[in-house]
Design a protein around this motif. Structure first.
Motif, PDB file in Angstrom:
ATOM      1  N   VAL A  95      31.063 -11.314  25.845  1.00 44.33           N
ATOM      2  CA  VAL A  95      31.059 -10.146  24.968  1.00 44.33           C
ATOM      3  C   VAL A  95      30.075 -10.361  23.822  1.00 44.33           C
ATOM      4  CG1 VAL A  95      33.013 -11.095  23.672  1.00 44.33           C
ATOM      5  CG2 VAL A  95      32.487  -8.671  23.503  1.00 44.33           C
ATOM      6  N   ALA A  97      29.596  -9.788  20.078  1.00 38.77           N
ATOM      7  CA  ALA A  97      30.490  -9.544  18.942  1.00 38.77           C
ATOM      8  C   ALA A  97      29.695  -9.215  17.686  1.00 38.77           C
ATOM      9  CB  ALA A  97      31.359 -10.777  18.702  1.00 38.77           C
ATOM     10  N   ASP A  98      30.312  -8.409  16.822  1.00 34.35           N
ATOM     11  CA  ASP A  98      29.725  -8.099  15.520  1.00 34.35           C
ATOM     12  C   ASP A  98      29.944  -9.253  14.556  1.00 34.35           C
ATOM     13  OD1 ASP A  98      28.934  -5.524  16.323  1.00 34.35           O
ATOM     14  OD2 ASP A  98      30.927  -4.710  15.850  1.00 34.35           O
ATOM     15  N   GLU A 117      43.913  -8.746  12.537  1.00 33.86           N
ATOM     16  CA  GLU A 117      43.660  -7.901  13.691  1.00 33.86           C
ATOM     17  C   GLU A 117      43.959  -6.447  13.366  1.00 33.86           C
ATOM     18  OE1 GLU A 117      46.602  -8.263  16.903  1.00 33.86           O
ATOM     19  OE2 GLU A 117      47.592  -9.753  15.620  1.00 33.86           O
ATOM     20  N   LYS A 119      44.379  -2.436  15.563  1.00 28.85           N
ATOM     21  CA  LYS A 119      45.051  -1.933  16.749  1.00 28.85           C
ATOM     22  C   LYS A 119      44.325  -2.338  18.025  1.00 28.85           C
ATOM     23  CE  LYS A 119      46.707   2.325  18.891  1.00 28.85           C
ATOM     24  NZ  LYS A 119      46.823   3.802  18.780  1.00 28.85           N
ATOM     25  N   ASP A 120      42.989  -2.304  17.996  1.00 29.61           N
ATOM     26  CA  ASP A 120      42.231  -2.600  19.220  1.00 29.61           C
ATOM     27  C   ASP A 120      41.140  -3.639  19.009  1.00 29.61           C
ATOM     28  OD1 ASP A 120      40.604  -1.136  17.609  1.00 29.61           O
ATOM     29  OD2 ASP A 120      40.131   0.431  19.086  1.00 29.61           O
ATOM     30  N   TYR A 121      41.246  -4.457  17.952  1.00 27.80           N
ATOM     31  CA  TYR A 121      40.233  -5.491  17.710  1.00 27.80           C
ATOM     32  C   TYR A 121      40.862  -6.675  16.992  1.00 27.80           C
ATOM     33  CZ  TYR A 121      40.167  -3.927  12.840  1.00 27.80           C
ATOM     34  OH  TYR A 121      40.533  -3.618  11.559  1.00 27.80           O
ATOM     35  N   LYS A 132      33.916 -10.139  15.089  1.00 31.54           N
ATOM     36  CA  LYS A 132      34.855  -9.047  15.375  1.00 31.54           C
ATOM     37  C   LYS A 132      34.684  -8.663  16.836  1.00 31.54           C
ATOM     38  CE  LYS A 132      36.106  -4.334  13.971  1.00 31.54           C
ATOM     39  NZ  LYS A 132      35.785  -3.206  13.064  1.00 31.54           N
ATOM     40  N   VAL A 133      35.824  -8.657  17.593  1.00 30.25           N
ATOM     41  CA  VAL A 133      35.771  -8.453  19.035  1.00 30.25           C
ATOM     42  C   VAL A 133      36.863  -7.473  19.452  1.00 30.25           C
ATOM     43  CG1 VAL A 133      36.014  -9.563  21.296  1.00 30.25           C
ATOM     44  CG2 VAL A 133      34.849 -10.762  19.453  1.00 30.25           C
ATOM     45  N   SER A 134      36.540  -6.619  20.408  1.00 34.69           N
ATOM     46  CA  SER A 134      37.525  -5.709  20.971  1.00 34.69           C
ATOM     47  C   SER A 134      38.558  -6.492  21.772  1.00 34.69           C
ATOM     48  CB  SER A 134      36.839  -4.683  21.880  1.00 34.69           C
ATOM     49  OG  SER A 134      37.803  -3.950  22.623  1.00 34.69           O
ATOM     50  N   LYS A 135      39.842  -6.103  21.647  1.00 33.01           N
ATOM     51  CA  LYS A 135      40.908  -6.783  22.367  1.00 33.01           C
ATOM     52  C   LYS A 135      40.783  -6.626  23.874  1.00 33.01           C
ATOM     53  CE  LYS A 135      44.494  -6.657  18.781  1.00 33.01           C
ATOM     54  NZ  LYS A 135      45.868  -6.163  18.448  1.00 33.01           N
ATOM     55  N   SER A 136      39.996  -5.671  24.329  1.00 33.27           N
ATOM     56  CA  SER A 136      39.854  -5.445  25.770  1.00 33.27           C
ATOM     57  C   SER A 136      39.115  -6.577  26.468  1.00 33.27           C
ATOM     58  CB  SER A 136      39.116  -4.122  26.018  1.00 33.27           C
ATOM     59  OG  SER A 136      37.794  -4.190  25.504  1.00 33.27           O
TER      60      SER A 136
END
Length: 368
Positions: A95, A97-98, A117, A119-121, A132-136
């Motif tokens: 991934v 990441a920012d 964290e 809701k989705d990161y 910063k990374v998306s949980k997906s």
């Protein structure tokens, strides 16, 4: 919002661990400080002392420092200094990441230490950098680690074995209950330096040493001093019984029993005289060659050369002392010349072993 996270690992003073070392060679020197010439005492084979401190391959005993190449000792691979529970995010697929300064690519199987964290990161630290990374792209979990310090060099190996990192003693690590090590943004397994010892061929080493002995005997037989005396000191070929391997958790040592006997120049053994070595410097030079050959062929702790001479009264060989050399000092170049060899090797040789006084053999070896 700045992506920052600070992880404070409080390394407590090293916990007291009961340890001791036991001398493996005939004797070893106590020195004032590691890697110093000043000798303040001697410890005999089999003698044990508490290991009060360790610096590289040196141990502090009760009255001085000992080279651990000459000793057996137990030391746990890790010293636990604390415990820490962290929330981590395992990246399942690569991934981008920012970060505060743009983006960074995080490969699969990497680990992010989570600071907070949404809701989705997740926001956390990867190799010391805020990301910063998306949980997906992975899974989140809470894990408890021992905060530990390495006591010996190790190799960290990735789960798939295609990547490895070598670490020195003194490095702090996070170790999970299942043995996984969190280091440099990933989980690793630990391999000790001695866990994958290379195959050691004792028979081949004996053959190599006997080749050196043959060369040395030929040089002595053809020397001017042998021509004048009509006899020479022969170093007898090694047999399997003359070579003993000492295997320990910290490496492999070897004991070589060199037997010497007078021979007439026509090849007949002299049976009525105690054998004495004639040229001191040339013998030390030869013993150094034997030690170097051992170190170059799989010995990684010590070489002890025990010196025997033929005694007609006993109709056999009598031990006259020993010389022991250290693998780590050899690797550090401490045995590069004769004078340094005498300074840094441990030895105790019977004065009666030598045929000539010092000034006589020095003149002979200088060609005078």
């Amino acid at each position: 919002m700045r992506l920052l996270m600070q992880l404070f690992l409080l390394l407590l003073p090293l916990s007291a661990v009961s340890q001791e070392f036991t001398v493996l060679t005939d004797a070893t020197s106590l020195r004032t400080l590691p890697d110093r010439e000043e000798i303040v005492g001697t410890l005999s084979k089999g003698y044990s002392q508490p290991l009060l401190a360790k610096f590289e391959f040196w141990a502090k005993g009760e009255n001085g420092w000992v080279n651990l190449d000459f000793a057996d000792y137990f030391q746990p691979l890790f010293l636990k200094t604390g415990e820490l529970t962290l929330k981590i995010f395992r990246v399942e697929s690569g991934v981008t990441a920012d970060t505060d300064n743009g983006t960074v690519y995080i490969p699969a199987d990497s680990v992010i230490i989570v600071a907070k964290e949404g809701k989705d990161y997740v926001v956390g630290s990867f190799k010391g950098q805020g990301v910063k990374v998306s949980k997906s792209f992975g899974n989140e979990e809470e894990k408890t680690f021992d905060v530990s310090v390495l006591t010996s060099p190790v190799t960290l190996v990735s789960d798939y074995g295609y990547e490895s990192i070598s670490l020195k003693a003194g490095i702090p690590l996070l170790i999970a209950d299942d043995g996984e090590v969190l280091y440099n943004g990933a989980f690793w397994t630990v391999r000790r330096e001695n866990d994958s010892e290379s195959y050691f061929d004792k028979e081949q080493l004996i053959s190599t040493l006997n080749h050196l002995i043959d060369i040395y005997n030929s040089a002595k037989f053809s020397s001017p001093i042998a021509e004048r005396l009509g006899y020479y000191v022969k170093t007898m070929p090694l047999t399997d019984e003359d070579v003993s391997l000492i295997n320990t958790a910290s490496g492999r040592g070897i004991i070589i029993r060199l037997k010497h006997r007078f021979f007439m120049n026509d090849g007949k053994p002299i049976n009525d005289r105690k054998t004495r070595l004639i040229l001191k410097k040339s013998n030390f030079d030869f013993w150094l060659k034997l030690a170097k050959s051992c170190f170059d062929n799989g010995i990684n702790k010590f070489v002890e050369i025990e010196v025997y001479r033929y005694d007609p009264d006993k109709e056999g060989y009598d031990k006259q002392g020993f010389v022991a050399v250290s693998y780590h000092l050899y690797k550090a170049g401490k045995y590069d010349n004769y004078d340094d060899f005498l300074k840094y090797s441990d030895s105790d040789l019977n004065d009666d072993l030598w045929f000539f006084a010092d000034e006589v053999y020095e003149r002979i070896e200088d060609g005078n």
